[in-house]
Design a protein around this motif. Structure first.
Motif, PDB file in Angstrom:
ATOM      1  N   VAL A  69      48.176   8.724  -9.227  1.00 27.00           N
ATOM      2  CA  VAL A  69      48.194   7.446  -8.939  1.00 27.00           C
ATOM      3  C   VAL A  69      46.989   6.960  -8.082  1.00 27.00           C
ATOM      4  O   VAL A  69      46.612   7.304  -7.257  1.00 27.00           O
ATOM      5  N   GLU A  84      56.247   8.921  -9.274  1.00 27.30           N
ATOM      6  CA  GLU A  84      55.564   9.900  -9.917  1.00 27.30           C
ATOM      7  C   GLU A  84      55.721  11.334  -9.725  1.00 27.30           C
ATOM      8  O   GLU A  84      55.582  12.229 -10.376  1.00 27.30           O
ATOM      9  N   LEU A 136      56.470   3.867  -5.788  1.00 25.97           N
ATOM     10  CA  LEU A 136      55.811   4.390  -7.199  1.00 25.97           C
ATOM     11  C   LEU A 136      55.403   5.827  -6.901  1.00 25.97           C
ATOM     12  O   LEU A 136      55.303   6.615  -7.853  1.00 25.97           O
ATOM     13  N   LEU A 151      50.125   0.045 -15.027  1.00 25.19           N
ATOM     14  CA  LEU A 151      51.171  -0.096 -14.277  1.00 25.19           C
ATOM     15  C   LEU A 151      51.831  -1.586 -14.531  1.00 25.19           C
ATOM     16  O   LEU A 151      51.478  -2.543 -14.704  1.00 25.19           O
ATOM     17  N   ARG A 176      52.539   6.703 -20.452  1.00 26.79           N
ATOM     18  CA  ARG A 176      52.661   7.784 -19.754  1.00 26.79           C
ATOM     19  C   ARG A 176      51.419   8.826 -19.828  1.00 26.79           C
ATOM     20  O   ARG A 176      51.292   9.741 -18.874  1.00 26.79           O
ATOM     21  N   ALA A 219      48.451   6.261 -13.271  1.00 36.95           N
ATOM     22  CA  ALA A 219      48.807   5.063 -12.869  1.00 36.95           C
ATOM     23  C   ALA A 219      47.925   4.126 -11.982  1.00 36.95           C
ATOM     24  O   ALA A 219      47.643   4.468 -10.890  1.00 36.95           O
ATOM     25  N   ARG A 231      54.417   3.564 -14.962  1.00 38.11           N
ATOM     26  CA  ARG A 231      53.298   3.675 -16.210  1.00 38.11           C
ATOM     27  C   ARG A 231      53.589   2.926 -17.410  1.00 38.11           C
ATOM     28  O   ARG A 231      54.789   3.108 -17.698  1.00 38.11           O
TER      29      ARG A 231
END
Length: 157
Positions: free
Chosen positions: A59, A49, A45, A114, A105, A109, A102
């Motif tokens: 995040v 990102e 993740l 998520l 967007r 996150a 995500r």
């Protein structure tokens, strides 16, 4: 005889009774991945990102939250495949093809934004809009929104 045989007997008796009654019972598979799998998904993740947004500042989840998202919300399976067919050994193999992305967007996150998707599904998700998903796949859209709403209710309180 002991506790375990008694519990097993109760489970089997319940199964037989529901089958005889013609009831369809959905059973939830138990997802117990190794902690390293959750760490790997968290790292994936962060890398995603950074690649997509230039940084991982948005995040807002750690490994514990990833565990909740994967295990409780998505049951260790892609959001696009919530059937019980990949339970057991197949699930272990399929985890290596999954990543968190995500849903929206425009939002960070977080636990409530998520979804778990396979790599190719994630790539397709990144090239479309929520409006398109809502228009073209209303059932999928409604299911994801309901799951993410549950995350807000369960996790945020």
């Amino acid at each position: 005889m002991g506790t375990i045989p008694a519990i097993f007997g109760q489970v089997m008796a319940s199964y037989v009774v529901t089958q005889l009654a013609g009831l369809h019972v959905l059973t939830e598979p138990v997802v117990n991945l190794d902690l390293n799998h959750y760490k790997m998904l968290h790292q994936r993740l962060i890398e995603h990102e950074e690649l997509l947004y230039g940084s991982a500042e948005e995040v807002l989840v750690g490994v514990e939250e990833v565990l909740y998202i994967v295990k409780e919300l998505w049951h260790g399976r892609s959001a696009r495949d919530q059937s019980s067919k990949d339970v057991g050994r197949k699930m272990w193999r399929s985890v290596n093809e999954l990543m968190l992305v995500r849903w929206d967007r425009e939002k960070p996150a977080s636990v409530s934004n998520l979804i778990l998707l396979k790599f190719e599904e994630a790539e397709a998700h990144e090239t479309t809009t929520l409006e398109n998903i809502k228009k073209e796949e209303p059932e999928f859209y409604d299911m994801v929104v309901a799951v993410l709403r549950r995350a807000i209710l369960d996790y945020m309180l």
